[in-house]
Design a protein around this motif. Sequence first.
Motif, PDB file in Angstrom:
ATOM      1  N   LEU A 127       0.832  -1.200   0.000  1.00 25.74           N
ATOM      2  CA  LEU A 127       0.000   0.000   0.000  1.00 25.74           C
ATOM      3  C   LEU A 127       0.867   1.250   0.000  1.00 25.74           C
ATOM      4  N   ALA A 128       1.872   1.276   0.867  1.00 26.60           N
ATOM      5  CA  ALA A 128       2.772   2.423   0.958  1.00 26.60           C
ATOM      6  C   ALA A 128       3.497   2.654  -0.364  1.00 26.60           C
ATOM      7  N   ALA A 129       3.944   1.573  -0.995  1.00 29.80           N
ATOM      8  CA  ALA A 129       4.676   1.698  -2.253  1.00 29.80           C
ATOM      9  C   ALA A 129       3.798   2.292  -3.339  1.00 29.80           C
ATOM     10  N   MET A 130       2.556   1.845  -3.423  1.00 25.61           N
ATOM     11  CA  MET A 130       1.670   2.350  -4.470  1.00 25.61           C
ATOM     12  C   MET A 130       1.299   3.806  -4.239  1.00 25.61           C
ATOM     13  N   VAL A 131       1.108   4.205  -2.980  1.00 23.60           N
ATOM     14  CA  VAL A 131       0.779   5.600  -2.689  1.00 23.60           C
ATOM     15  C   VAL A 131       1.963   6.511  -3.017  1.00 23.60           C
ATOM     16  N   VAL A 132       3.173   6.071  -2.714  1.00 22.74           N
ATOM     17  CA  VAL A 132       4.361   6.862  -3.045  1.00 22.74           C
ATOM     18  C   VAL A 132       4.495   7.026  -4.553  1.00 22.74           C
ATOM     19  N   ARG A 133       4.240   5.964  -5.301  1.00 19.54           N
ATOM     20  CA  ARG A 133       4.331   6.059  -6.762  1.00 19.54           C
ATOM     21  C   ARG A 133       3.259   6.995  -7.320  1.00 19.54           C
ATOM     22  N   ALA A 134       2.084   6.963  -6.700  1.00 18.08           N
ATOM     23  CA  ALA A 134       1.033   7.895  -7.115  1.00 18.08           C
ATOM     24  C   ALA A 134       1.470   9.334  -6.877  1.00 18.08           C
ATOM     25  N   ALA A 135       2.105   9.574  -5.729  1.00 16.23           N
ATOM     26  CA  ALA A 135       2.608  10.921  -5.436  1.00 16.23           C
ATOM     27  C   ALA A 135       3.670  11.338  -6.446  1.00 16.23           C
ATOM     28  N   ASN A 136       4.546  10.419  -6.805  1.00 17.81           N
ATOM     29  CA  ASN A 136       5.571  10.731  -7.796  1.00 17.81           C
ATOM     30  C   ASN A 136       4.947  11.048  -9.152  1.00 17.81           C
ATOM     31  N   TYR A 137       3.920  10.304  -9.528  1.00 22.06           N
ATOM     32  CA  TYR A 137       3.231  10.557 -10.793  1.00 22.06           C
ATOM     33  C   TYR A 137       2.621  11.953 -10.795  1.00 22.06           C
ATOM     34  N   ALA A 138       2.162  12.383  -9.626  1.00 22.24           N
ATOM     35  CA  ALA A 138       1.551  13.708  -9.505  1.00 22.24           C
ATOM     36  C   ALA A 138       2.584  14.826  -9.413  1.00 22.24           C
ATOM     37  N   GLY A 139       3.865  14.479  -9.492  1.00 20.99           N
ATOM     38  CA  GLY A 139       4.909  15.496  -9.486  1.00 20.99           C
ATOM     39  C   GLY A 139       5.476  15.806  -8.123  1.00 20.99           C
ATOM     40  N   ILE A 140       5.183  14.999  -7.125  1.00 21.18           N
ATOM     41  CA  ILE A 140       5.694  15.226  -5.776  1.00 21.18           C
ATOM     42  C   ILE A 140       6.987  14.431  -5.590  1.00 21.18           C
TER      43      ILE A 140
ATOM     44  N   TRP B 273      10.617  -5.852   0.727  1.00 20.75           N
ATOM     45  CA  TRP B 273      11.336  -5.336  -0.446  1.00 20.75           C
ATOM     46  C   TRP B 273      11.230  -3.815  -0.608  1.00 20.75           C
ATOM     47  N   ALA B 274      10.284  -3.157   0.060  1.00 18.01           N
ATOM     48  CA  ALA B 274       9.984  -1.747  -0.218  1.00 18.01           C
ATOM     49  C   ALA B 274      10.518  -0.808   0.860  1.00 18.01           C
ATOM     50  N   GLN B 275      11.750  -1.071   1.320  1.00 18.15           N
ATOM     51  CA  GLN B 275      12.312  -0.208   2.359  1.00 18.15           C
ATOM     52  C   GLN B 275      12.310   1.272   1.933  1.00 18.15           C
ATOM     53  N   ALA B 276      12.743   1.543   0.701  1.00 20.51           N
ATOM     54  CA  ALA B 276      12.824   2.928   0.229  1.00 20.51           C
ATOM     55  C   ALA B 276      11.444   3.563   0.148  1.00 20.51           C
ATOM     56  N   GLU B 277      10.462   2.807  -0.373  1.00 19.40           N
ATOM     57  CA  GLU B 277       9.110   3.348  -0.525  1.00 19.40           C
ATOM     58  C   GLU B 277       8.444   3.580   0.821  1.00 19.40           C
ATOM     59  N   VAL B 278       8.600   2.638   1.746  1.00 16.83           N
ATOM     60  CA  VAL B 278       7.991   2.788   3.066  1.00 16.83           C
ATOM     61  C   VAL B 278       8.596   3.992   3.790  1.00 16.83           C
ATOM     62  N   ALA B 279       9.914   4.121   3.719  1.00 24.24           N
ATOM     63  CA  ALA B 279      10.568   5.264   4.358  1.00 24.24           C
ATOM     64  C   ALA B 279      10.098   6.568   3.738  1.00 24.24           C
ATOM     65  N   ALA B 280       9.970   6.606   2.404  1.00 27.22           N
ATOM     66  CA  ALA B 280       9.505   7.814   1.727  1.00 27.22           C
ATOM     67  C   ALA B 280       8.077   8.135   2.131  1.00 27.22           C
ATOM     68  N   ALA B 281       7.228   7.122   2.238  1.00 29.53           N
ATOM     69  CA  ALA B 281       5.834   7.335   2.616  1.00 29.53           C
ATOM     70  C   ALA B 281       5.715   7.877   4.040  1.00 29.53           C
ATOM     71  N   ILE B 282       6.515   7.332   4.936  1.00 33.34           N
ATOM     72  CA  ILE B 282       6.504   7.815   6.318  1.00 33.34           C
ATOM     73  C   ILE B 282       7.023   9.241   6.386  1.00 33.34           C
ATOM     74  N   ASN B 283       8.119   9.510   5.692  1.00 32.61           N
ATOM     75  CA  ASN B 283       8.734  10.833   5.720  1.00 32.61           C
ATOM     76  C   ASN B 283       7.801  11.904   5.147  1.00 32.61           C
ATOM     77  N   ALA B 284       7.011  11.529   4.144  1.00 31.67           N
ATOM     78  CA  ALA B 284       6.092  12.484   3.510  1.00 31.67           C
ATOM     79  C   ALA B 284       4.780  12.630   4.268  1.00 31.67           C
ATOM     80  N   GLY B 285       4.600  11.836   5.305  1.00 26.81           N
ATOM     81  CA  GLY B 285       3.368  11.906   6.079  1.00 26.81           C
ATOM     82  C   GLY B 285       2.219  11.141   5.465  1.00 26.81           C
TER      83      GLY B 285
ATOM     84  N   LEU C 288      -3.841  12.930  -1.559  1.00 28.92           N
ATOM     85  CA  LEU C 288      -4.565  13.966  -2.299  1.00 28.92           C
ATOM     86  C   LEU C 288      -4.369  15.337  -1.679  1.00 28.92           C
ATOM     87  N   THR C 289      -4.289  15.387  -0.365  1.00 24.03           N
ATOM     88  CA  THR C 289      -4.040  16.664   0.315  1.00 24.03           C
ATOM     89  C   THR C 289      -2.618  17.145   0.056  1.00 24.03           C
ATOM     90  N   LEU C 290      -1.646  16.234   0.143  1.00 24.43           N
ATOM     91  CA  LEU C 290      -0.248  16.593  -0.103  1.00 24.43           C
ATOM     92  C   LEU C 290      -0.051  17.113  -1.525  1.00 24.43           C
TER      93      LEU C 290
END
Length: 526
Positions: free
Chosen positions: A441-454, A478-490, A519-521
């Motif tokens: 879930l965290a990985a997919m949300v981070v990728r969605a944020a990246n697609y949106a230009g974040i 496997w998603a250490q980077a994505e989970v960390a990015a998701a946590i860091n971005a709130g 969506l808020t971010l």
Amino acid sequence: MNTRVIKKTSQALALFMFVSILLPVLALAAVHFENVVYNKYNRTVSGSVYSDTYNNVGDSVYLTTYASGSSILSATYATYNPSTSRYDFRLNWSKSVSSTTYDSVNLNVYFNSVFGATYSVNNSGKKSSPGGGGGGASTSTNGKIDATTGSVSAYELQRAFDVTNKVEITIKGEKLDLPLSALLDALKKYNNAQITVISDNGTYTLPLSVLNGDALAKSLSAEQKDVTVTVTIAKKAGEDVTKAVYALGAAPIAIAVDFNLTASAKGKTVSVDLGKTFVSRTLNVNKNVDSKKAAGVVYNETTKTLSFVPTTFETTDGKTVATLKRNSNSIYTVIESNKSFDDLASHWAQSDVELLANKLVVDGVTADEFQPDRSITRAEFAALVVRSLSLNAVTTNTYFTDVNSSAWYANTVASATYAGIINGYEDNTFRPDAEITREELAAMVVRAANYAGIETAVSSSKQAEVLSKFDDADSIVWAQAEVAAAINAGLVNGLTDSEIAPVSEATRAQAATMLKRFLTLADFID
């Protein structure tokens, strides 16, 4: 050069020296230019001349054209128009005559072999004139243009972009034509150049970076200088959209408007691909709204249904404007809903789920139940992400061996994969019916944020710092980077201060909350 032209020119010069001594004031005062327009890109200058003294004198009215002190066309004859008592002309020259592209040209007109007047004109706009003017719009010095005729010339755009990278163009109708070459010139000057087209129906803000001049010209089998870009902001006629709104149990609170962007040349028209750029449009809302209950939506003419569009609301002086952001053009409107679910009373995710339900991002399992604590499958969450980004459907699935083309989620999975939101497993499967883990879930949300230009990426040292707070971080598969990015971005919180639970199955409530944070971010909702 034509012998007759040379003879005429020689006669004109000789007579001019003689007659100018006798009638200098009379000649200059008697000749006027009207509606002169010069286009340096296609090497043409057109307009009309007339005289208070010389009338209907046939082909003895002719013009010489100069640029930078050199003659381009020594003499061109004007055609008499008896309905207007004007001599109309259109001069053009090829590269064989002059290979230079001039910013301005000068015109000398002769009546009865007598010099009448000089007119100096810039590219598609006048510089100085003893007679009339030209052009189809007025440009102020602050980058604002009134395009009363529905088109703006290259010269007018150049003047506007001379003072700002953000040009505003007001139109009276529903369409605006713009020369592609001038837009690309502005993009060379500012990599963040944009135009905002303002009409009574709404506004359209176009980042010029979406224009691929080479690709558009190629698709039209034309040169860039011959391509016209058209912005359309047109009211949608008919009741189809309104019926679709009421079918959702919602109320329409804005008119339906068709926003479109096309390029054309030689009688052919193509749509302009916006790529991943979320272009902003605005619609006037006809009432004050609660942004938690209002939603911008796009209308699908094929299915006759509505779906979510990232939208924010702003009220100024009692007037509410909705700004809708999407990387595709279509028909848009704004609706208002007030959805609730019996099983969300006092639930920690109640406000987030109801907000997303009002915006058509999430659905209930039934009309009255959301089942917030039920697990959610990989296909179900992919569908939510696609809705959150308002992605167009990709109808061909060639990605995974276990996604049947007839499955309800086939197009959704294809769209999310095409956008880089989801990946499959090493055996080329997607496993659509498997419950999604919090890590996935965290990985997919981070990728969605990246697609949106974040930008969400974190350094290796920051990643270690973020994950060190959780005792179970070592269980991330496997998603250490994505989970960390998701946590860091709130975007993701731990289940507790020390537990992230990456391999636990995510719930529908957790999925909705992560999407609301995303969506808020992204400034996709208020």
